[in-house]
Design an enzyme around this catalytic site. Structure first.
Site, PDB file in Angstrom:
ATOM      1  N   SER A  66       0.612  -1.284  -0.394  1.00  0.00           N
ATOM      2  CA  SER A  66      -0.279  -0.637   0.051  1.00  0.00           C
ATOM      3  C   SER A  66       1.041   1.524   0.090  1.00  0.00           C
ATOM      4  O   SER A  66       2.123   1.305   0.511  1.00  0.00           O
ATOM      5  CB  SER A  66      -1.337  -0.034   1.084  1.00  0.00           C
ATOM      6  OG  SER A  66      -1.319  -0.534   1.295  1.00  0.00           O
ATOM      7  N   SER A  67       0.284   2.556  -0.954  1.00  0.00           N
ATOM      8  CA  SER A  67       0.835   3.483  -0.660  1.00  0.00           C
ATOM      9  C   SER A  67       1.393   3.584   1.532  1.00  0.00           C
ATOM     10  O   SER A  67       0.081   3.468   1.758  1.00  0.00           O
ATOM     11  CB  SER A  67       0.335   4.811  -0.449  1.00  0.00           C
ATOM     12  OG  SER A  67       0.066   5.945  -0.251  1.00  0.00           O
TER      13      SER A  67
END
Length: 215
Positions: A66-67
């Site tokens: 994920s970011s």
């Protein structure tokens, strides 16, 4: 790792934490956790030059890390202060679990893809993180042996929280998950009281979907 490289790595971590903090103000303990966790260890070699950008990146088996902004939001919405144990469903690269390990005494993470389990364990060993327990299993089963947990975090999206997972959450505990709704994914916080579950929609997000079984 020599001291110079370690220093450069930590400078990048601090810069990333500062950048996230400008976009999404962080609690000091969460900012410190991000600033002390080298994200480049958790991304494929070919993407290391993107490790400290606010981007999600591909990893093994068609999965994604994920970011770091999303990881920060999920962590802060979890309200870790004062909690002892956390269950993560969807270990992936291990980056989210590594952040949680700086904020909880005990971290339990379940992953359905065997290759990702072994890769994550190797990274935790490299970083000398000793308080993360990883299990190769269907994440939708949770990890009942060590329940109840003060916090539960889903690192993959789903339509509804299974009852058996809610049963593994402590009374007064918090569960954070990306919930699929009307074609979107919404980070949603659930607070378990004696007889009710409070629900709060917080922010849009994008995660891979939760799947059953193991591979």
């Amino acid at each position: 790792m020599n001291q110079f490289l370690k220093r450069v790595e930590l400078q990048k971590c601090q810069k990333l934490a500062d950048e996230i903090d400008r976009v999404f103000p962080l609690d000091s303990n969460i900012k410190k956790a991000i600033a002390s966790t080298p994200r480049e260890i958790f991304v494929p070699v070919g993407f290391k030059h993107h490790a400290y950008k606010l981007d999600a990146l591909p990893i093994s088996k068609n999965q994604w890390i994920s970011s770091p902004l999303t990881v920060a939001k999920m962590t802060q919405f979890l309200e870790p202060k004062g909690a002892d144990s956390v269950l993560e469903i969807g270990c992936g690269s291990g980056y989210q679990a590594a952040i949680l390990s700086k904020l909880f005494r005990r971290v339990f993470s379940v992953e359905r893809i065997e290759k990702l389990v072994w890769e994550a364990k190797k990274r935790f060993k490299e970083l000398n993180i000793l308080n993360i327990n990883v299990r190769y299993s269907d994440g939708m089963l949770g990890w009942r042996e060590f329940a109840p947990y003060d916090r539960i975090l889903f690192s993959a999206s789903l339509k509804n929280i299974p009852q058996n997972i809610l049963e593994q959450l402590n009374n007064g505990g918090i569960l954070v998950a990306p919930i699929e709704k009307d074609g979107k994914q919404i980070i949603t916080r659930f607070i378990k009281n004696s007889f009710t579950i409070e629900k709060e929609e917080l922010d849009e997000c994008l995660f891979v979907p939760t799947k059953r079984g193991t591979v």
